[in-house]
Scaffold this active site. Structure first.
Site, mmCIF file in Angstrom:
data_model
loop_
_atom_site.group_PDB
_atom_site.id
_atom_site.type_symbol
_atom_site.label_atom_id
_atom_site.label_comp_id
_atom_site.label_asym_id
_atom_site.label_seq_id
_atom_site.Cartn_x
_atom_site.Cartn_y
_atom_site.Cartn_z
ATOM 1 C CG ASP A 176 -2.040 0.938 1.145
ATOM 2 O OD1 ASP A 176 -2.310 1.422 0.028
ATOM 3 O OD2 ASP A 176 -2.671 1.214 2.178
HETATM 4 C C1 FPP Z 1 -1.421 -0.074 -3.930
HETATM 5 O O1 FPP Z 1 -0.963 1.263 -3.718
HETATM 6 C C2 FPP Z 1 -0.751 -0.693 -5.113
HETATM 7 C C3 FPP Z 1 -1.377 -1.105 -6.258
HETATM 8 C C4 FPP Z 1 -2.833 -1.005 -6.448
HETATM 9 C C5 FPP Z 1 -0.649 -1.686 -7.418
HETATM 10 C C6 FPP Z 1 0.607 -2.434 -7.051
HETATM 11 C C7 FPP Z 1 1.209 -3.005 -8.271
HETATM 12 C C8 FPP Z 1 2.530 -3.171 -8.433
HETATM 13 C C9 FPP Z 1 3.543 -2.800 -7.428
HETATM 14 C C10 FPP Z 1 3.013 -3.784 -9.712
HETATM 15 C C11 FPP Z 1 3.246 -5.268 -9.506
HETATM 16 C C12 FPP Z 1 3.644 -5.903 -10.783
HETATM 17 C C13 FPP Z 1 3.936 -7.225 -10.940
HETATM 18 C C14 FPP Z 1 4.296 -7.759 -12.272
HETATM 19 C C15 FPP Z 1 3.943 -8.151 -9.816
HETATM 20 P P1 FPP Z 1 -2.033 2.451 -3.866
HETATM 21 O O2 FPP Z 1 -2.148 2.798 -5.308
HETATM 22 O O3 FPP Z 1 -3.301 2.023 -3.196
HETATM 23 O O4 FPP Z 1 -1.362 3.647 -3.099
HETATM 24 P P2 FPP Z 1 -2.120 4.717 -2.174
HETATM 25 O O5 FPP Z 1 -2.527 3.964 -0.944
HETATM 26 O O6 FPP Z 1 -1.066 5.745 -1.918
HETATM 27 O O7 FPP Z 1 -3.283 5.255 -2.956
#
Ligand code: FPP
Length: 293
Positions: free
Chosen positions: A47
């Site tokens: 996160d």
């Molecule tokens: C949550 O942070 C993260 C995601 C929704 C996407 C995570 C994806 C990756 C790290 C790519 C992985 C790729 C592979 C091939 C395994 P958020 O967007 O909810 O952050 P926030 O809490 O600041 O809004």
């Protein structure tokens, strides 16, 4: 060894030297940790990618790119530590409700990274013996991602150091519903078969012994996460304490750890802290597990 490039950045040889130094440091710390009880499976709720991007004025979805790099480093640390299973919550079914541009960015990033791993001779996954598995409702993904994910699973199937499960288009509720539906269909097919045999007077199905009842082990067999044992530790970043529909079925006895650090900033020290925490709570958690039986 030259420390700087002509552009003022850090040189390749200096980077290599620093990586070796940090590797030796990790080796010492991990050998101390290995004196205690070791976790088998660590799961991560990654996160804070967007906030990380915003805080650093990064363009577009660059926070997610940093999040991917953090995940790859964590895979390396877990390999060095001797962890056998890691699971990453990469994209929940609820994440499809985000803006179409962001969803597209994350999907493109995943496709790019999977294709890159597939194209390299000496990929990180082959170097560290990482088998990759994708868990979730794959039907919700586009054909190119589904196809690339399948190819990566096949390409890494013989790697045996560690299993990296990437939860994509996943929520626990969807996993449980899907497992119950599949178990029900299987049971129905069994009952129909047994009824047709019993018409020939051989009855193998005894409803009084509960043959018609769905059993826990049968449902668990159909879970997306049946590939791995239940997690010993679940780590969530960015200061949140919720499980957000992740491994609800599997986390009854997991040690939950929350760090205020945003996911792309997670380091080897967070992993060390999490393992120490697990080791401190391990006997209590084991006692609880035995009582449930
Ligand atoms: C949550 O942070 C993260 C995601 C929704 C996407 C995570 C994806 C990756 C790290 C790519 C992985 C790729 C592979 C091939 C395994 P958020 O967007 O909810 O952050 P926030 O809490 O600041 O809004």
């Amino acid at each position: 060894m030259t420390l700087h490039t002509e552009k003022g950045g850090i040189s390749r040889s200096a980077r290599r030297f620093l990586w070796k130094l940090s590797y030796l440091q990790r080796k010492c710390i991990f050998s101390v940790l290995s004196v205690g009880r070791f976790p088998t499976h660590i799961a991560f709720i990654m996160d804070g990618n967007r906030r990380y991007g915003k805080q650093r004025n990064l363009k577009g979805g660059a926070g997610h790119k940093a999040g991917y790099l953090a995940l790859m480093l964590m895979v390396i640390y877990c390999c060095e530590l001797g962890i056998k299973y890691i699971t990453a919550y990469a994209f929940s079914i609820d994440n499809f409700k985000r803006g179409p541009e962001e969803v597209q960015y994350i999907m493109d990033l995943m496709l790019e990274k999977i294709e890159l791993e597939l194209s390299k001779e000496d990929s990180l996954f082959s170097r560290y013996g990482v088998r990759v598995h994708f868990s979730g409702n794959m039907e919700l993904l586009s054909d190119p991602i589904k196809d690339a994910a399948k190819r990566l699973m096949v390409a890494t199937a013989n790697n045996s150091n560690i299993l990296l499960t990437v939860c994509l288009a996943y929520t626990s509720m969807n996993e449980i519903l899907h497992a119950i539906q599949e178990t029900y269909q299987e049971k129905l097919a069994q009952i129909q078969l047994q009824e047709s045999i019993s018409e020939g007077r051989i009855s193998m199905c005894n409803p009084e012994q509960g043959d018609h009842v769905l059993k826990l082990a049968e449902i668990e067999k159909h879970m997306y996460m049946a590939i791995a044992p239940d997690p010993d530790i679940i780590i969530r970043t960015s200061g949140e304490n919720r499980l957000s529909n992740f491994l609800l079925w599997q986390s009854a006895n997991s040690c939950l750890i929350s760090f205020s650090q945003l996911w792309p900033g997670i380091s080897c020290w967070h992993l060390v802290w999490a393992v120490l925490n697990f080791q401190r709570n391990h006997y209590y958690l084991e006692k609880k597990k035995k009582k449930q039986i």
